[in-house]
Design a protein around this motif. Structure first.
Motif, PDB file in Angstrom:
ATOM      1  N   ILE A 243      28.734  38.229  38.445  1.00  0.00           N
ATOM      2  CA  ILE A 243      27.511  38.374  39.248  1.00  0.00           C
ATOM      3  C   ILE A 243      26.853  39.692  38.836  1.00  0.00           C
ATOM      4  O   ILE A 243      27.402  40.772  39.112  1.00  0.00           O
ATOM      5  N   PRO A 244      25.720  39.660  38.160  1.00  0.00           N
ATOM      6  CA  PRO A 244      25.061  40.908  37.752  1.00  0.00           C
ATOM      7  C   PRO A 244      24.471  41.631  38.954  1.00  0.00           C
ATOM      8  O   PRO A 244      24.154  41.018  39.977  1.00  0.00           O
ATOM      9  N   THR A 245      24.359  42.935  38.832  1.00  0.00           N
ATOM     10  CA  THR A 245      23.740  43.770  39.871  1.00  0.00           C
ATOM     11  C   THR A 245      22.514  44.466  39.304  1.00  0.00           C
ATOM     12  O   THR A 245      22.563  45.043  38.207  1.00  0.00           O
ATOM     13  N   MET A 246      21.427  44.415  40.053  1.00  0.00           N
ATOM     14  CA  MET A 246      20.217  45.184  39.740  1.00  0.00           C
ATOM     15  C   MET A 246      20.139  46.341  40.728  1.00  0.00           C
ATOM     16  O   MET A 246      20.103  46.123  41.941  1.00  0.00           O
ATOM     17  N   SER A 247      20.144  47.567  40.209  1.00  0.00           N
ATOM     18  CA  SER A 247      20.123  48.765  41.062  1.00  0.00           C
ATOM     19  C   SER A 247      18.810  49.509  40.922  1.00  0.00           C
ATOM     20  O   SER A 247      18.238  49.595  39.830  1.00  0.00           O
ATOM     21  N   PHE A 248      18.364  50.099  42.029  1.00  0.00           N
ATOM     22  CA  PHE A 248      17.109  50.847  42.050  1.00  0.00           C
ATOM     23  C   PHE A 248      17.305  52.355  42.198  1.00  0.00           C
ATOM     24  O   PHE A 248      16.341  53.111  42.126  1.00  0.00           O
ATOM     25  N   SER A 249      18.540  52.802  42.439  1.00  0.00           N
ATOM     26  CA  SER A 249      18.774  54.239  42.617  1.00  0.00           C
ATOM     27  C   SER A 249      19.924  54.749  41.760  1.00  0.00           C
ATOM     28  O   SER A 249      20.467  55.818  42.019  1.00  0.00           O
ATOM     29  N   ILE A 250      20.309  53.974  40.760  1.00  0.00           N
ATOM     30  CA  ILE A 250      21.334  54.414  39.813  1.00  0.00           C
ATOM     31  C   ILE A 250      20.677  54.669  38.470  1.00  0.00           C
ATOM     32  O   ILE A 250      20.060  53.768  37.884  1.00  0.00           O
ATOM     33  N   ALA A 251      20.782  55.908  38.004  1.00  0.00           N
ATOM     34  CA  ALA A 251      20.277  56.273  36.681  1.00  0.00           C
ATOM     35  C   ALA A 251      21.411  56.944  35.910  1.00  0.00           C
ATOM     36  O   ALA A 251      22.567  56.948  36.351  1.00  0.00           O
ATOM     37  N   GLU A 252      21.098  57.530  34.764  1.00  0.00           N
ATOM     38  CA  GLU A 252      22.133  58.081  33.896  1.00  0.00           C
ATOM     39  C   GLU A 252      23.009  59.115  34.599  1.00  0.00           C
ATOM     40  O   GLU A 252      24.224  59.166  34.358  1.00  0.00           O
ATOM     41  N   GLU A 253      22.428  59.936  35.453  1.00  0.00           N
ATOM     42  CA  GLU A 253      23.202  60.964  36.161  1.00  0.00           C
ATOM     43  C   GLU A 253      24.240  60.331  37.078  1.00  0.00           C
ATOM     44  O   GLU A 253      25.382  60.784  37.159  1.00  0.00           O
ATOM     45  N   GLU A 254      23.862  59.264  37.762  1.00  0.00           N
ATOM     46  CA  GLU A 254      24.792  58.577  38.655  1.00  0.00           C
ATOM     47  C   GLU A 254      25.854  57.813  37.858  1.00  0.00           C
ATOM     48  O   GLU A 254      27.007  57.718  38.286  1.00  0.00           O
ATOM     49  N   ILE A 255      25.470  57.249  36.713  1.00  0.00           N
ATOM     50  CA  ILE A 255      26.423  56.503  35.882  1.00  0.00           C
ATOM     51  C   ILE A 255      27.595  57.398  35.490  1.00  0.00           C
ATOM     52  O   ILE A 255      28.751  56.963  35.475  1.00  0.00           O
ATOM     53  N   LYS A 256      27.299  58.669  35.200  1.00  0.00           N
ATOM     54  CA  LYS A 256      28.359  59.623  34.850  1.00  0.00           C
ATOM     55  C   LYS A 256      29.414  59.700  35.945  1.00  0.00           C
ATOM     56  O   LYS A 256      30.613  59.791  35.666  1.00  0.00           O
ATOM     57  N   TYR A 288      16.706  69.913  27.311  1.00  0.00           N
ATOM     58  CA  TYR A 288      17.512  69.826  28.529  1.00  0.00           C
ATOM     59  C   TYR A 288      18.988  70.043  28.213  1.00  0.00           C
ATOM     60  O   TYR A 288      19.700  70.790  28.908  1.00  0.00           O
ATOM     61  N   LYS A 289      19.455  69.418  27.148  1.00  0.00           N
ATOM     62  CA  LYS A 289      20.857  69.573  26.761  1.00  0.00           C
ATOM     63  C   LYS A 289      21.145  70.982  26.228  1.00  0.00           C
ATOM     64  O   LYS A 289      22.243  71.523  26.445  1.00  0.00           O
ATOM     65  N   SER A 290      20.182  71.574  25.555  1.00  0.00           N
ATOM     66  CA  SER A 290      20.354  72.949  25.083  1.00  0.00           C
ATOM     67  C   SER A 290      20.486  73.919  26.247  1.00  0.00           C
ATOM     68  O   SER A 290      21.252  74.889  26.193  1.00  0.00           O
ATOM     69  N   GLU A 291      19.755  73.641  27.318  1.00  0.00           N
ATOM     70  CA  GLU A 291      19.765  74.509  28.492  1.00  0.00           C
ATOM     71  C   GLU A 291      21.018  74.307  29.339  1.00  0.00           C
ATOM     72  O   GLU A 291      21.592  75.273  29.854  1.00  0.00           O
ATOM     73  N   TYR A 292      21.462  73.060  29.482  1.00  0.00           N
ATOM     74  CA  TYR A 292      22.509  72.768  30.460  1.00  0.00           C
ATOM     75  C   TYR A 292      23.811  72.204  29.882  1.00  0.00           C
ATOM     76  O   TYR A 292      24.778  72.044  30.615  1.00  0.00           O
ATOM     77  N   GLY A 293      23.835  71.919  28.595  1.00  0.00           N
ATOM     78  CA  GLY A 293      25.070  71.428  27.985  1.00  0.00           C
ATOM     79  C   GLY A 293      24.900  70.071  27.337  1.00  0.00           C
ATOM     80  O   GLY A 293      24.172  69.212  27.853  1.00  0.00           O
ATOM     81  N   ILE A 294      25.563  69.866  26.227  1.00  0.00           N
ATOM     82  CA  ILE A 294      25.411  68.645  25.450  1.00  0.00           C
ATOM     83  C   ILE A 294      25.876  67.418  26.204  1.00  0.00           C
ATOM     84  O   ILE A 294      25.438  66.284  25.939  1.00  0.00           O
ATOM     85  N   ASP A 295      26.774  67.606  27.182  1.00  0.00           N
ATOM     86  CA  ASP A 295      27.294  66.469  27.941  1.00  0.00           C
ATOM     87  C   ASP A 295      26.380  66.045  29.079  1.00  0.00           C
ATOM     88  O   ASP A 295      26.623  64.999  29.705  1.00  0.00           O
ATOM     89  N   ARG A 296      25.355  66.826  29.365  1.00  0.00           N
ATOM     90  CA  ARG A 296      24.423  66.468  30.431  1.00  0.00           C
ATOM     91  C   ARG A 296      23.505  65.342  29.980  1.00  0.00           C
ATOM     92  O   ARG A 296      23.244  65.164  28.792  1.00  0.00           O
ATOM     93  N   VAL A 297      22.996  64.580  30.928  1.00  0.00           N
ATOM     94  CA  VAL A 297      22.086  63.474  30.629  1.00  0.00           C
ATOM     95  C   VAL A 297      20.761  63.702  31.352  1.00  0.00           C
ATOM     96  O   VAL A 297      20.681  64.439  32.334  1.00  0.00           O
ATOM     97  N   THR A 298      19.736  63.056  30.844  1.00  0.00           N
ATOM     98  CA  THR A 298      18.463  63.024  31.556  1.00  0.00           C
ATOM     99  C   THR A 298      18.338  61.649  32.212  1.00  0.00           C
ATOM    100  O   THR A 298      19.042  60.707  31.856  1.00  0.00           O
ATOM    101  N   ASP A 299      17.430  61.543  33.171  1.00  0.00           N
ATOM    102  CA  ASP A 299      17.159  60.241  33.782  1.00  0.00           C
ATOM    103  C   ASP A 299      15.788  60.273  34.435  1.00  0.00           C
ATOM    104  O   ASP A 299      15.047  61.257  34.325  1.00  0.00           O
ATOM    105  N   ASP A 300      15.425  59.194  35.110  1.00  0.00           N
ATOM    106  CA  ASP A 300      14.070  59.050  35.642  1.00  0.00           C
ATOM    107  C   ASP A 300      13.693  60.123  36.665  1.00  0.00           C
ATOM    108  O   ASP A 300      12.669  60.808  36.499  1.00  0.00           O
ATOM    109  N   PRO A 301      14.461  60.347  37.742  1.00  0.00           N
ATOM    110  CA  PRO A 301      14.071  61.402  38.678  1.00  0.00           C
ATOM    111  C   PRO A 301      14.103  62.802  38.045  1.00  0.00           C
ATOM    112  O   PRO A 301      13.305  63.670  38.416  1.00  0.00           O
ATOM    113  N   ILE A 302      15.031  63.014  37.103  1.00  0.00           N
ATOM    114  CA  ILE A 302      15.068  64.295  36.384  1.00  0.00           C
ATOM    115  C   ILE A 302      13.761  64.493  35.631  1.00  0.00           C
ATOM    116  O   ILE A 302      13.141  65.568  35.690  1.00  0.00           O
TER     117      ILE A 302
END
Length: 392
Positions: A243-256, A288-302
């Motif tokens: 059963i697939p899920t469509m989410s409206f408040s999960i972006a790359e930051e939350e996936i981490k 963004y990664k240079s400022e906060y670290g290579i492991d950080r991600v960007t996303d829509d609210p960011i």
């Protein structure tokens, strides 16, 4: 004594005048949840706003002034947000505030900004049904996220949908929209469940999902509850192929935080992904990664938080002023080449024209775009152009 008073008064005027001439800063407020259940999402938005401030200051500032930010923690509590908003506007005398995430926090601060005539730059998609003169809406209105995502799900998976959300304004209003849309499409709402923010036990909801066998789950959970929801779905053998899920408040930051292994191949709807292919985005992600670290991600609210600071600065420059009304009027029709592409502030409702993007979560925790509109969509927060949405 009278002569001494006159001399002291003159000195105060002289020193005050010197202070005004030499003061080369302008104060803005940052108001996000840095603690509590919403810190999982909001801290990174704060970081993007600071990055934009640093970049603008490095380039010379705004109207010859360096931006100084005053930061407050909303603590994932709408009441605290309202108190902190009043402090920033009344005590700190900031000229604009960048902040909030949940609609509960935005609704809590809205009367404060309207009473004190401040200006809030709000960075997150939301349920619509609002257009305050004291808020600039940088995220998607429902016709730029929820509505096209439901059409996509109906066409791709089927029209039997199970709705799961946090118990506050955005999920409840979004689901009211979705149910009206489903009725128009001849679909079925297989279930509708709400839980408090921070909720952790989804066993009964997951069992009901298994029983109802929907074509797709529509997820409007916010914050850390998503971690437990997807873990418990996986424990019961429910993944995107079942059963697939469509989410409206999960972006790359939350996936981490939730774990790509729990989300792989599920869907999200936004206006921007880290993987969005624009020249401006390549630089934004790198910076963004240079400022906060290579492991950080960007996303829509960011990205929306980043956009907000730049559009505020551009409106100030256009107005030649930091005054709220001058900036508000100057923002009408203002455009900006953002990481997601070209965006423009609608002069009527203070929302952005934005492209809609639907993506699939991959094993690396990033999002692959699988569908998009070809041009930016005019914001329609009240869904006035949809006949089936009348009366909402």
């Amino acid at each position: 004594m009278k002569k001494l008073f006159i001399l002291l008064s003159a000195a105060i005027v002289i020193f005050s005048g010197c202070g005004n001439k030499t003061d080369n800063t302008v104060k803005v407020g940052l108001l996000h949840s840095l603690s509590g259940t919403m810190a999982i999402s909001e801290t990174a938005v704060r970081d993007s706003e600071i990055l934009a401030i640093k970049e603008i200051n490095k380039a010379g500032g705004v109207l010859g002034k360096q931006i100084k930010y005053i930061e407050e923690d909303g603590s994932s509590d709408a009441t605290v947000f309202a108190v902190k908003a009043r402090k920033l506007l009344q005590d700190d005398n900031v000229v604009s505030v960048f902040g909030c995430w949940t609609s509960a926090s935005r609704k809590a601060v809205k009367p404060v900004f309207e009473e004190l005539y401040g200006l809030l730059w709000y960075p997150v998609q939301y349920e619509g049904m609002e257009a305050s003169p004291n808020i600039m809406y940088m995220g998607a209105s429902p016709n730029q996220q929820v509505v096209p995502a439901i059409y996509y799900c109906a066409d791709t998976f089927g029209k039997k949908m199970y709705l799961v959300g946090s118990n506050y304004i955005f999920p409840q209003t979004a689901n009211r929209i979705i149910k009206a849309q489903l009725n128009y499409l001849g679909g079925v709402c297989a279930g509708e469940e709400y839980v408090p923010l921070g909720h952790t036990d989804f066993s009964s909801i997951v069992k009901d999902i298994i029983k109802q066998k929907p074509d797709v789950i529509i997820n409007t959970l916010n914050g850390s509850s998503n971690i437990y929801f997807f873990e418990q779905l996986k424990q019961e053998g429910i993944n995107a192929s079942v059963i697939p899920t469509m989410s409206f408040s999960i972006a790359e930051e939350e996936i981490k935080n939730i774990g790509a292994e729990n989300l792989k191949d599920n869907l999200v709807a936004w206006n921007y992904f880290e993987t969005t292919q624009t020249e401006r985005n390549a630089k934004f992600v790198s910076d963004y990664k240079s400022e906060y670290g290579i492991d950080r991600v960007t996303d829509d609210p960011i990205e929306a938080g980043y956009i907000a600071v730049y559009m505020w600065a551009a409106a100030c420059e256009k107005a030649g002023s930091f005054d709220v009304e001058d900036v508000r009027m100057a923002s009408k029709g203002l455009s900006f080449t953002a990481p997601e592409g070209s965006v423009m502030i609608d002069g009527y409702n203070q929302h952005l024209y934005k492209q809609v993007r639907i993506g699939k979560i991959n094993a690396d925790g990033l999002i692959d775009e699988i569908w998009t509109t070809q041009t930016p969509i005019k914001p329609d927060p009240y869904l006035s152009t949809y006949e089936w949405a009348r009366g909402l």
